[in-house]
Enzyme design. Sequence first.
Site, PDB file in Angstrom:
ATOM      1  CG  LEU A  64      -1.930   1.129   1.310  1.00 26.82           C
ATOM      2  CD1 LEU A  64      -2.909   1.075   0.137  1.00 26.82           C
ATOM      3  CD2 LEU A  64      -2.697   1.048   2.623  1.00 26.82           C
ATOM      4  CB  ALA A  65       2.702   2.827  -2.752  1.00 23.23           C
ATOM      5  CG  HIS A  66       0.898   5.689   2.245  1.00 23.91           C
ATOM      6  ND1 HIS A  66       1.085   4.330   2.398  1.00 23.91           N
ATOM      7  CD2 HIS A  66       1.257   6.255   3.417  1.00 23.91           C
ATOM      8  CE1 HIS A  66       1.527   4.089   3.624  1.00 23.91           C
ATOM      9  NE2 HIS A  66       1.649   5.242   4.265  1.00 23.91           N
ATOM     10  CB  ALA A  67       3.988  10.312   0.016  1.00 24.98           C
TER      11      ALA A  67
END
Length: 145
Positions: A64-67
């Site tokens: 789960l990619a995020h910034a």
Amino acid sequence: MLADYLTPDVIRLRIRVSNWQEAVRAGGQLLMQAGKCGLSYVESMVRAVQEMGPYMVLAPGLALAHARPEDGADVVGLSLVTLATPVEFGSETNDPVSVVISFCAPDHESHIGMLQSLAEFLINEDNQRLLKTAETVDEILSAVI
């Protein structure tokens, strides 16, 4: 609620990447092309893994990619890419990754409902399996309705 975010323009299946960075950027590019974030957000997702390790790899084969919102998120967005060949993120327990779900949000609250819906969907192992094996975007869309 997931159907409001996972639309055909933010889903790509069985893409070819060489490493986790390309996988994260692929999901981020979909968000960017959909007008959900800027390039700085995409690069911040990559930096987050470089700086904090593979904490985004939540389950076997699933990241789960995020910034952070201030890194360039414009509106709440979600994208999904599946990989032709799984890649290593460095997670001892959950590598290799074959599904990368990316999200962005312009603040710390507006995405909570979306993430709750996503969690409810992903808690079902059949749904996780579907994401890993889907041959068509329609299979994904039918599952998230």
